[in-house]
Design an enzyme around this catalytic site. Structure first.
Site, PDB file in Angstrom:
ATOM      1  N   GLY A  55     -49.017  42.307  63.531  1.00  0.00           N
ATOM      2  CA  GLY A  55     -50.643  41.930  64.405  1.00  0.00           C
ATOM      3  C   GLY A  55     -51.434  43.034  65.627  1.00  0.00           C
ATOM      4  CG  ASP A  56     -51.286  46.925  67.788  1.00  0.00           C
ATOM      5  OD1 ASP A  56     -51.492  46.824  67.830  1.00  0.00           O
ATOM      6  OD2 ASP A  56     -50.742  48.101  66.953  1.00  0.00           O
ATOM      7  CG  MET A  57     -53.788  45.880  60.889  1.00  0.00           C
ATOM      8  SD  MET A  57     -53.452  47.822  60.968  1.00  0.00           S
ATOM      9  CE  MET A  57     -54.921  47.959  59.767  1.00  0.00           C
TER      10      MET A  57
END
Length: 418
Positions: free
Chosen positions: A299-301
């Site tokens: 969830g951190d792209m």
């Protein structure tokens, strides 16, 4: 030999280079405004090699010089600096030469070893040092974008080997990403996810897990209290002989500040930019990378975790290798996508209709996008369950990744339905 300045305020002008080519200058004006202007000789080339797509005019050539910014650098340069914990550590490391929160001071201190081929050096040849510089030990002068505690390091070639920080004018060949006190096994998590990316045919930097004890001479400012493995990555913006290879992340491409990396654009905007600037094939490779993030629960792209790379003469962008590819779901069970995809961020909402919407917004052929989704999911399931690197991931972390892969596989495979 470079002169030294007794205070950060003494430097008012920074020359900007791409490797040895001067491309412009940043001037600090009264009232703490920072103004960037292109060098006329560089402007006459039309902007080749490319500094940033954000500076390119739609009609070709370069845009007008950006307006001066109060209390900050223009977005392209602000995105070269570290954030949060890493920034605080670097500011502490350069206390006396860098005022907290001052972008210009920090860029002046770190400008010799920035991401990509950019160098930013004092125009008069002075070097940022504190007033009591005679007592000072050599300083680390690298910058890496992002918030995780990570260092640009070099391998010692003498007896005993080991890893250490490049000091003053030295240049690191590797990025060392240190373990976290908050997130167990984060190094092993990313190591395994990068191995998975490589297994399904993606371009991934060389990587290995090393011990904290392998490092020598790490200043206290950069030490972490966490225990565990350190992920060591070969810098893909440095060549075999230390040559600089230019890169820019998509916060830079879109001209947004790091604080807007989660909201400055959606995934279809990135895909459309890759399609236009690189190629349709590269845009579909970008789709495959998004799918990998979805199926593994990353969830951190955000915008700073996707980059373009400018190899050879620097005139043609390509997708940079995969990086920061780890699963966040084990640590944040309710996590969602960093950017919007087809109007949604929730992983479980990313069935076929969202991918069709994404394809239309990105102006990519819908059948090709859906096929990329299905093929990537198949590749993950072919390799993930037998991947040797799984064995290094802590059991609880691996259990949560596995559960997410199993949940997401049928949701994504809805793209195969006619």
């Amino acid at each position: 030999m470079a002169q030294t300045s007794p205070a950060p305020q003494a430097i008012q002008s920074l020359d900007v280079f791409l490797n040895a080519l001067k491309v412009g200058v940043i001037v600090r004006t009264p009232g703490d405004f920072n103004a960037f202007s292109f060098d006329e000789a560089y402007r006459a080339t039309g902007g080749v090699p490319i500094l940033s797509l954000s500076f390119r005019a739609a009609t070709g050539g370069l845009r007008k010089d950006p307006k001066p910014v109060s209390g900050a650098l223009p977005p392209f340069f602000a995105n070269l600096l570290p954030e949060d914990q890493l920034r605080e550590a670097m500011e502490k490391h350069h206390a006396g030469a860098v005022r907290p929160g001052n972008d210009f001071d920090l860029l002046a201190a770190l400008g010799a070893d920035l991401p990509g081929a950019v160098r930013v050096l004092p125009s008069d040849g002075m070097k940022v040092t504190p007033q009591d510089s005679a007592k000072e030990k050599p300083k680390a002068r690298f910058s890496l974008a992002g918030v995780q505690m990570k260092l640009s390091v070099m391998k010692n070639t003498g007896k005993g080997g080991g890893l250490t920080l490049p000091l003053d004018d030295g240049q690191g060949q590797y990025i060392a990403k240190f373990p976290s006190t908050a997130f167990a096994g984060v190094s092993e998590n990313e190591f395994a996810n990068l191995a998975l990316a490589a297994a399904i045919g993606m371009e991934v930097p060389e990587r290995e897990l090393v011990e904290k004890s392998d490092f020598e001479g790490i200043p206290d400012d950069f030490d972490t209290l966490s225990e565990g493995k350190v992920l060591l990555l070969r810098r893909f913006d440095r060549g075999p002989q230390g040559e600089r290879i230019h890169i820019e992340d998509f916060a830079q491409v879109f001209g947004v500040y790091p604080s807007r990396k989660y909201e400055g654009a959606a995934y279809h905007d990135v895909a459309a930019a890759v399609n236009a600037a690189v190629s349709p094939a590269a845009a579909l490779e970008f789709v495959r990378r998004i799918v990998l993030a979805v199926v593994t629960g990353n969830g951190d792209m955000h915008l700073k975790n996707w980059s373009l790379i400018y190899r050879n003469d620097g005139s043609t962008p390509a997708l940079a290798p995969v990086y920061d590819m780890l699963s966040t779901i084990p640590y944040i069970p309710t996590d969602s996508m960093a950017l919007s995809l087809g109007g949604e961020r929730s992983f479980k909402a990313l069935s076929a209709p969202r991918w069709k919407s994404f394809a239309n917004r990105a102006r990519l052929p819908e059948p090709a996008v859906l096929q990329a989704v299905v093929e990537t999911v198949a590749g993950v399931n072919e390799h993930w369950w037998h991947l040797p690197e799984r064995t290094v991931v802590p059991a609880k972390v691996l259990e949560r990744i596995d559960a997410h892969v199993k949940v997401m596989t049928p949701i994504l495979n809805s793209c195969a339905e006619k």
